[in-house]
Design an enzyme around this catalytic site. Structure first.
Site, short mmCIF file in Angstrom:
data_model
loop_
_atom_site.label_atom_id
_atom_site.label_comp_id
_atom_site.label_asym_id
_atom_site.label_seq_id
_atom_site.Cartn_x
_atom_site.Cartn_y
_atom_site.Cartn_z
N PRO A 65 0.65 -1.29 0.08
CA PRO A 65 0.01 0.06 0.14
C PRO A 65 0.72 1.34 0.13
O PRO A 65 0.74 2.17 0.90
CB PRO A 65 -0.84 -0.25 1.41
CG PRO A 65 -0.02 -1.03 2.11
CD PRO A 65 0.87 -1.81 1.22
N CYS A 66 1.43 1.44 -0.95
CA CYS A 66 2.25 2.84 -1.15
C CYS A 66 1.30 3.97 -1.09
O CYS A 66 1.74 5.09 -0.87
CB CYS A 66 2.93 2.97 -2.45
SG CYS A 66 2.20 2.40 -4.06
N HIS A 67 -0.06 3.80 -1.69
CA HIS A 67 -1.02 4.88 -1.54
C HIS A 67 -1.19 5.49 -0.22
O HIS A 67 -1.62 6.51 -0.02
CB HIS A 67 -2.23 4.39 -2.08
CG HIS A 67 -3.07 3.19 -1.45
ND1 HIS A 67 -2.58 1.70 -1.63
CD2 HIS A 67 -4.04 3.22 -0.56
CE1 HIS A 67 -3.39 1.22 -1.10
NE2 HIS A 67 -4.13 1.87 -0.18
#
Length: 177
Positions: free
Chosen positions: A133-135
């Site tokens: 989850p880089c978001h």
């Protein structure tokens, strides 16, 4: 050998890639760094890991936190892999700053500090979007910069997870838009 499959998400078409170890890539079509490290020699084949990734995405895009993990195979540099492993620890519906990740790496390495910009570069090159989850990574000041899939998708993913968006904002200008 890498194998690929496609997935239609509410945010656009996704290309998935995997090898015999685990998922190696998940990219929104047209995103920055799209399939950058996908093997030139690859085949379309529905591996069990790709089916599992699609099940995970089905649950996720219903607005629910999947209760299982997908086997991953990070193929970046040692530093990128270290950053991506930290991304996997960010809880669903929460965010972390680039600076917080830098502090974790510095502490782990026994260093006085680590560059948040270097962390940003590794986050931006995350090969397994959404599942890694880089978001969920934001600027210290609440800036929603640095999503290879586009800021609009980052906002939609955070909203889907019911992240408290108060204090978060889209910058008016910058290189990470």
């Amino acid at each position: 050998m890498q194998y690929i499959s496609h997935y239609s998400s509410p945010l656009g078409r996704i290309l998935l890639a995997a090898d015999d170890i685990g998922l190696t890539g998940l990219w929104f079509e047209g995103q920055k760094y799209f399939a950058l490290y996908l093997d030139r020699e690859h085949k379309e084949k529905e591996l069990p890991v790709l089916k599992k990734a699609k099940q995970w995405l089905d649950i996720y895009f219903l607005g629910k936190e999947p209760d299982f993990t997908v086997p991953l195979h990070f193929t970046g540099t040692a530093f990128q892999n270290e950053v991506w492993e930290i991304l996997c620890t960010i809880p669903y519906g929460q965010t972390m700053t680039y600076g917080e990740i830098a502090k974790q790496i510095a502490a782990k390495r026994g260093l006085p500090r680590m560059s948040a910009q270097a962390v940003g570069g590794a986050v931006g090159h995350n090969e397994v979007s959404v599942i890694v989850p880089c978001h969920r990574v934001v600027g210290t000041n609440g800036s929603l910069t640095g999503y290879a899939g586009g800021i609009d998708k980052k906002v939609k993913l955070l909203t889907l997870e019911q992240v408290n968006m108060e204090g978060l904002f889209i910058p008016k200008k910058g290189t990470a838009l």
